[in-house]
Design an enzyme around this catalytic site. Structure first.
Site: not given
Length: 235
Positions: A103, A164, A193
């Protein structure tokens, strides 16, 4: 894992485990803490153990052969502070140490300054250097409508595997509206996500129902045992 829409009756609490990235990034976590964290991921069948880069080798060794992913993050928790070259170099190192997903924070200031090419290349450098699925933390609440649209498109052009909503609950409590915003704009093969103060089974189920396929949270055990409440500590 493919994009999906769930209804409130689809999954019982324990069945949410494969969608959860079990997170522990405490500054004072010890080796024993991280081994226990990895073992919790196995016990509950979580999608991944999300840990700081410095603990990736320990967690990767513990999870070897289990099928549980090893996730880590860079340019985080304070995002947009690393140089692009430094970010790419750390991404390559994290991959070498055993991470299977990354990430990343993004350069919000560059985006707001109209430096779109630099914003895109900052992400693309990590994608190239790591060779891993990259999840881009877009920090949606910090952006105008036009900036949100640009950030989503640029992240996908850079090769992001996941979009995300935010890096943590300090930026946004994950919510179905933000998830739907990303799902509606995601290209074929790009997934979503959700992250940020996900504390309860019902909250998690709502995010999956909105189209998220992964949930990043430190309250995974509370969620899969349906023991969490709004006072549960989570990031």
């Amino acid at each position: 894992m493919t994009q999906s829409t769930l209804t409130s009756t689809d999954l019982q609490p324990a069945e949410l485990a494969p969608f959860i990235q079990h997170t522990r990034i405490d500054a004072d976590a010890t080796r024993d803490d991280m081994v226990a964290h990895a073992r919790e991921a196995v016990t509950h069948g979580f999608n991944a153990a999300m840990v700081a880069a410095s603990w990736v080798p320990v967690v990767a060794a513990e999870l070897k052969g289990t099928g549980i992913e090893v996730a880590s993050a860079l340019d985080f928790p304070t995002v947009g502070v690393m140089t692009s070259a430094g970010k790419a170099a750390e991404a390559a190192e994290i991959a070498r140490l055993g991470a299977t997903q990354i990430d990343i924070g993004v350069q919000i200031g560059w985006l707001k300054s109209g430096r779109y090419d630099d914003f895109r290349e900052d992400i693309a450098g990590v994608v190239r250097a790591s060779g891993l699925p990259v999840k881009v933390m877009l920090e949606l609440p910090l952006l105008t409508d036009a900036e949100k649209q640009a950030a989503v498109e640029l992240a996908m052009e850079a090769g992001a595997t996941y979009l995300k909503n935010a890096s943590s609950g300090q930026i946004e409590t994950a919510n179905p509206d933000s998830v739907r915003y990303l799902v509606e704009r995601a290209r074929e093969g790009v997934l979503v996500k959700a992250s940020g103060s996900i504390k309860t089974y019902r909250q998690a189920l709502g995010l999956l129902g909105a189209g998220a396929v992964l949930l990043g949270t430190s309250a995974g055990i509370s969620i899969v045992t349906d023991t969490g409440d709004e006072n549960t500590t989570s990031y």
